[in-house]
Design a protein around this motif. Structure first.
Motif, PDB file in Angstrom:
ATOM      1  N   UNK A   1       0.836  -1.207   0.000  1.00  0.00           N
ATOM      2  CA  UNK A   1       0.000   0.000   0.000  1.00  0.00           C
ATOM      3  C   UNK A   1       0.870   1.257   0.000  1.00  0.00           C
ATOM      4  N   UNK A   2       1.933   1.242   0.791  1.00  0.00           N
ATOM      5  CA  UNK A   2       2.850   2.386   0.828  1.00  0.00           C
ATOM      6  C   UNK A   2       3.539   2.538  -0.526  1.00  0.00           C
ATOM      7  N   UNK A   3       3.980   1.425  -1.090  1.00  0.00           N
ATOM      8  CA  UNK A   3       4.645   1.452  -2.403  1.00  0.00           C
ATOM      9  C   UNK A   3       3.715   2.024  -3.470  1.00  0.00           C
ATOM     10  N   UNK A   4       2.442   1.656  -3.403  1.00  0.00           N
ATOM     11  CA  UNK A   4       1.464   2.163  -4.363  1.00  0.00           C
ATOM     12  C   UNK A   4       1.341   3.675  -4.271  1.00  0.00           C
ATOM     13  N   UNK A   5       1.336   4.220  -3.046  1.00  0.00           N
ATOM     14  CA  UNK A   5       1.256   5.675  -2.882  1.00  0.00           C
ATOM     15  C   UNK A   5       2.482   6.363  -3.476  1.00  0.00           C
ATOM     16  N   UNK A   6       3.641   5.748  -3.338  1.00  0.00           N
ATOM     17  CA  UNK A   6       4.853   6.335  -3.918  1.00  0.00           C
ATOM     18  C   UNK A   6       4.802   6.265  -5.443  1.00  0.00           C
ATOM     19  N   UNK A   7       4.342   5.145  -5.992  1.00  0.00           N
ATOM     20  CA  UNK A   7       4.262   5.013  -7.446  1.00  0.00           C
ATOM     21  C   UNK A   7       3.209   5.937  -8.054  1.00  0.00           C
ATOM     22  N   UNK A   8       2.177   6.261  -7.292  1.00  0.00           N
ATOM     23  CA  UNK A   8       1.161   7.197  -7.791  1.00  0.00           C
ATOM     24  C   UNK A   8       1.754   8.584  -8.046  1.00  0.00           C
ATOM     25  N   UNK A   9       2.792   8.936  -7.312  1.00  0.00           N
ATOM     26  CA  UNK A   9       3.404  10.265  -7.426  1.00  0.00           C
ATOM     27  C   UNK A   9       4.699  10.278  -8.240  1.00  0.00           C
ATOM     28  N   UNK A  10       5.030   9.180  -8.892  1.00  0.00           N
ATOM     29  CA  UNK A  10       6.336   9.066  -9.562  1.00  0.00           C
ATOM     30  C   UNK A  10       6.497   9.999 -10.759  1.00  0.00           C
ATOM     31  N   UNK A  11       5.425  10.446 -11.378  1.00  0.00           N
ATOM     32  CA  UNK A  11       5.515  11.274 -12.580  1.00  0.00           C
ATOM     33  C   UNK A  11       5.638  12.765 -12.275  1.00  0.00           C
ATOM     34  N   UNK A  12       5.668  13.145 -11.024  1.00  0.00           N
ATOM     35  CA  UNK A  12       5.788  14.551 -10.662  1.00  0.00           C
ATOM     36  C   UNK A  12       7.229  14.985 -10.875  1.00  0.00           C
ATOM     37  N   UNK A  13       7.423  15.993 -11.710  1.00  0.00           N
ATOM     38  CA  UNK A  13       8.768  16.439 -12.079  1.00  0.00           C
ATOM     39  C   UNK A  13       9.179  17.750 -11.419  1.00  0.00           C
ATOM     40  N   UNK A  14       8.228  18.523 -10.966  1.00  0.00           N
ATOM     41  CA  UNK A  14       8.538  19.822 -10.360  1.00  0.00           C
ATOM     42  C   UNK A  14       9.256  19.621  -9.028  1.00  0.00           C
ATOM     43  N   UNK A  15      10.427  20.180  -8.914  1.00  0.00           N
ATOM     44  CA  UNK A  15      11.273  20.030  -7.742  1.00  0.00           C
ATOM     45  C   UNK A  15      10.574  20.510  -6.469  1.00  0.00           C
ATOM     46  N   UNK A  16       9.857  21.635  -6.574  1.00  0.00           N
ATOM     47  CA  UNK A  16       9.188  22.192  -5.398  1.00  0.00           C
ATOM     48  C   UNK A  16       8.083  21.281  -4.893  1.00  0.00           C
ATOM     49  N   UNK A  17       7.348  20.691  -5.827  1.00  0.00           N
ATOM     50  CA  UNK A  17       6.264  19.787  -5.440  1.00  0.00           C
ATOM     51  C   UNK A  17       6.848  18.514  -4.823  1.00  0.00           C
ATOM     52  N   UNK A  18       7.937  18.002  -5.410  1.00  0.00           N
ATOM     53  CA  UNK A  18       8.582  16.818  -4.848  1.00  0.00           C
ATOM     54  C   UNK A  18       9.069  17.087  -3.424  1.00  0.00           C
ATOM     55  N   UNK A  19       9.675  18.242  -3.237  1.00  0.00           N
ATOM     56  CA  UNK A  19      10.169  18.616  -1.908  1.00  0.00           C
ATOM     57  C   UNK A  19       9.028  18.711  -0.905  1.00  0.00           C
ATOM     58  N   UNK A  20       7.917  19.310  -1.340  1.00  0.00           N
ATOM     59  CA  UNK A  20       6.757  19.440  -0.470  1.00  0.00           C
ATOM     60  C   UNK A  20       6.187  18.060  -0.112  1.00  0.00           C
ATOM     61  N   UNK A  21       6.127  17.146  -1.083  1.00  0.00           N
ATOM     62  CA  UNK A  21       5.593  15.811  -0.823  1.00  0.00           C
ATOM     63  C   UNK A  21       6.481  15.024   0.132  1.00  0.00           C
ATOM     64  N   UNK A  22       7.791  15.172  -0.016  1.00  0.00           N
ATOM     65  CA  UNK A  22       8.713  14.472   0.882  1.00  0.00           C
ATOM     66  C   UNK A  22       8.563  15.003   2.302  1.00  0.00           C
ATOM     67  N   UNK A  23       8.501  16.331   2.451  1.00  0.00           N
ATOM     68  CA  UNK A  23       8.299  16.912   3.780  1.00  0.00           C
ATOM     69  C   UNK A  23       6.976  16.465   4.377  1.00  0.00           C
ATOM     70  N   UNK A  24       5.953  16.437   3.549  1.00  0.00           N
ATOM     71  CA  UNK A  24       4.641  15.999   4.011  1.00  0.00           C
ATOM     72  C   UNK A  24       4.687  14.533   4.447  1.00  0.00           C
ATOM     73  N   UNK A  25       5.436  13.719   3.712  1.00  0.00           N
ATOM     74  CA  UNK A  25       5.587  12.312   4.070  1.00  0.00           C
ATOM     75  C   UNK A  25       6.280  12.131   5.407  1.00  0.00           C
ATOM     76  N   UNK A  26       7.361  12.891   5.624  1.00  0.00           N
ATOM     77  CA  UNK A  26       8.051  12.815   6.906  1.00  0.00           C
ATOM     78  C   UNK A  26       7.167  13.314   8.042  1.00  0.00           C
ATOM     79  N   UNK A  27       6.421  14.370   7.784  1.00  0.00           N
ATOM     80  CA  UNK A  27       5.521  14.891   8.817  1.00  0.00           C
ATOM     81  C   UNK A  27       4.443  13.869   9.151  1.00  0.00           C
ATOM     82  N   UNK A  28       3.904  13.209   8.134  1.00  0.00           N
ATOM     83  CA  UNK A  28       2.884  12.191   8.357  1.00  0.00           C
ATOM     84  C   UNK A  28       3.456  11.012   9.148  1.00  0.00           C
ATOM     85  N   UNK A  29       4.671  10.602   8.808  1.00  0.00           N
ATOM     86  CA  UNK A  29       5.320   9.524   9.555  1.00  0.00           C
ATOM     87  C   UNK A  29       5.533   9.932  11.009  1.00  0.00           C
TER      88      UNK A  29
END
Length: 121
Positions: A49-77
């Motif tokens: 399930x976690x892998x699926x969530x990561x693969x759903x976001x794999x096509x995002x190329x914008x650096x700022x959006x990727x950074x925001x998603x990673x921060x959001x992931x760490x905050x959620x964890x």
């Protein structure tokens, strides 16, 4: 106040290979999370399930959006590890939206016994 400060740590490290590190960190903590929240799900299914969530976001190329998603992931964890979430929040993340059977369980037939009436509550 207890704090793991995972999001701050992610911000300081930058984004190079950060999604992979976030994924590894989540997978590493998954057995503990399943135990803390008493989720009856096989570990492999939770990892998928976690892998699926990561693969759903794999096509995002914008650096700022990727950074925001990673921060959001760490905050959620972090909020999950500090038990600021409820079990239903995690089940929604792991299984998606599932229509609960609570309404069916509480319906009684016309000839329900007193035991069935008591058990429905």
């Amino acid at each position: 106040m207890t704090s793991l400060q995972l999001a701050r740590h992610a911000r300081e490290m930058g984004l190079s290979r950060e999604p992979a590190m976030l994924y590894k960190r989540i997978v590493k903590e998954m057995p503990r999370i399943l135990t803390i929240y008493d989720i009856d799900m096989p570990l492999e299914q939770a990892k998928a399930a976690v892998r699926k969530h990561f693969y759903d976001k794999k096509d995002i190329k914008d650096y700022r959006v990727q950074e925001m998603l990673v921060e959001q992931g760490y905050f959620s964890l972090e909020t999950t590890m500090l038990q600021h979430k409820q079990k239903s929040h995690l089940m929604h993340f792991l299984e998606g939206y599932v229509v609960p059977n609570e309404a069916e369980r509480k319906r009684l037939s016309a000839d329900a016994s007193i035991d069935e009436q008591f058990a429905r509550n």
